[in-house]
Design an enzyme around this catalytic site. Structure first.
Site, short mmCIF file in Angstrom:
data_model
loop_
_atom_site.label_atom_id
_atom_site.label_comp_id
_atom_site.label_asym_id
_atom_site.label_seq_id
_atom_site.Cartn_x
_atom_site.Cartn_y
_atom_site.Cartn_z
N GLU A 1 -47.67 -27.45 -16.59
CA GLU A 1 -47.54 -27.02 -15.55
C GLU A 1 -48.87 -27.06 -14.24
OE1 GLU A 1 -45.32 -25.94 -13.17
OE2 GLU A 1 -44.44 -24.06 -13.18
N ASP A 2 -48.47 -27.26 -12.85
CA ASP A 2 -49.43 -27.07 -11.61
C ASP A 2 -50.38 -25.53 -11.99
OD1 ASP A 2 -47.11 -25.57 -10.71
OD2 ASP A 2 -46.77 -27.14 -9.45
N ARG B 1 -49.03 -33.39 -1.16
CA ARG B 1 -49.22 -32.87 -2.58
C ARG B 1 -50.26 -34.19 -3.03
NH1 ARG B 1 -45.00 -30.83 -5.48
NH2 ARG B 1 -43.28 -30.58 -3.91
N PHE C 1 -52.88 -19.15 -1.43
CA PHE C 1 -51.03 -19.81 -1.24
C PHE C 1 -52.81 -21.53 -1.31
CE2 PHE C 1 -48.23 -23.11 -0.29
CZ PHE C 1 -46.79 -23.13 -1.10
N ASP D 1 -47.65 -28.55 -3.27
CA ASP D 1 -47.12 -28.88 -1.93
C ASP D 1 -46.60 -27.28 -1.29
OD1 ASP D 1 -45.05 -27.57 -3.41
OD2 ASP D 1 -43.90 -28.28 -1.47
N LYS E 1 -52.57 -18.04 -10.75
CA LYS E 1 -53.01 -17.16 -10.00
C LYS E 1 -52.47 -15.62 -10.58
CE LYS E 1 -51.32 -18.56 -6.11
NZ LYS E 1 -50.29 -18.70 -5.05
N LYS F 1 -41.38 -30.70 -9.55
CA LYS F 1 -42.90 -32.23 -9.06
C LYS F 1 -44.61 -31.82 -9.11
CE LYS F 1 -39.41 -32.76 -5.23
NZ LYS F 1 -39.45 -33.03 -3.48
N GLY F 2 -44.47 -30.22 -9.00
CA GLY F 2 -46.03 -30.02 -8.76
C GLY F 2 -47.07 -30.80 -9.47
N ASP G 1 -47.87 -18.57 -11.17
CA ASP G 1 -47.46 -17.34 -10.40
C ASP G 1 -47.19 -16.36 -10.44
OD1 ASP G 1 -48.43 -16.65 -7.78
OD2 ASP G 1 -46.26 -17.13 -7.10
P1 5GP Z 1 -43.58 -18.72 -10.87
O1 5GP Z 1 -42.26 -18.82 -11.66
O2 5GP Z 1 -45.05 -18.79 -11.46
O3 5GP Z 1 -44.00 -17.53 -9.99
O4 5GP Z 1 -44.45 -20.15 -9.91
C1 5GP Z 1 -44.81 -21.37 -10.23
C2 5GP Z 1 -43.99 -22.33 -8.92
O5 5GP Z 1 -43.94 -22.04 -7.56
C3 5GP Z 1 -45.64 -23.87 -9.47
O6 5GP Z 1 -44.61 -24.67 -10.25
C4 5GP Z 1 -45.24 -23.93 -8.05
O7 5GP Z 1 -44.37 -24.62 -7.35
C5 5GP Z 1 -44.89 -22.21 -6.88
N1 5GP Z 1 -46.17 -22.26 -6.78
C6 5GP Z 1 -46.82 -20.52 -6.80
N2 5GP Z 1 -47.70 -20.52 -6.14
C7 5GP Z 1 -48.28 -21.73 -5.14
C8 5GP Z 1 -49.14 -21.73 -4.49
O8 5GP Z 1 -50.28 -21.31 -3.49
N3 5GP Z 1 -48.61 -23.17 -3.70
C9 5GP Z 1 -47.83 -23.76 -4.10
N4 5GP Z 1 -48.25 -25.33 -3.04
N5 5GP Z 1 -47.18 -23.98 -5.13
C10 5GP Z 1 -47.50 -22.89 -6.02
#
Ligand code: 5GP
Length: 173
Positions: free
Chosen positions: A95-96, A161, A148, A155, A127, A40-41, A99
């Protein structure tokens, strides 16, 4: 838990979104795009981004979530998949935030199996410090510290959101 002051204001975000859209429009001039928003992000970013892209495009979505376990590969679950045929097409994944990179890397490899002509990635936030899996980000908004963040689609427990800005979420001020 409190939402701190904006890390990126509505103006900062909108300026960056336009810049990203301009670059994408330039790179795909004379071509068509299949844009895919990762929900959803990314819903807010995706909606803003596509309205500034100048080349003909179609819109689709994928709903994915990752569960990080003991291993660094994690596990990604697809709740809703794209319906459009992407073979031989220019695909842009939106993508939002990146991470660990697990979600995006998983989706990227999954889409590559469907033989698109090109597969590019656009992410609003990076990040970098937290990265476990290297994934190429072709269009990047902002790099952020290991905090975060919430707002502009992002969210905490499915809340915040709707904030038009992005802020660091803290246990206390
Ligand atoms: P990854 O697979 O890269 O670790 O995770 C990506 C997903 O983790 C993002 O699409 C998001 O939903 C969530 N995420 C990672 N960091 C943050 C953050 O700082 N805040 C929020 N709200 N979601 C995050």
């Amino acid at each position: 838990m409190v939402v701190g002051k904006p890390l990126f204001s509505e103006e900062d975000i909108q300026k960056k979104v336009k810049e990203l859209a301009e670059q994408i429009s330039k790179d795909f001039e004379g071509q068509e795009l299949v844009t895919i928003g990762i929900l959803k992000g990314a819903f807010m970013f995706f909606a803003d981004l596509v309205r500034h892209i100048k080349v003909p495009l179609t819109i689709d979505f994928i709903v994915a979530s990752s569960y990080i376990k003991e291993s660094t590969t994690g596990e990604v679950k697809i709740h809703y998949d794209v319906r459009e045929e992407i073979e031989g097409k220019n695909v842009l994944l939106v993508e939002d935030i990146v991470d660990t990179g697990i979600t995006l890397n998983y989706l990227r490899e999954r889409f590559l199996l469907r033989s698109p002509k090109t597969l590019k990635i656009c992410a609003l936030l990076d990040k970098k410090e937290r990265r476990l899996v290297d994934v190429p980000i072709d269009y990047k908004g902002f790099e952020i510290p290991n905090e975060f963040v919430v707002g502009y689609g992002l969210d905490y427990n499915n809340q915040y959101r709707n904030l038009p800005y992005i802020a660091i979420f803290k246990k206390s001020i």
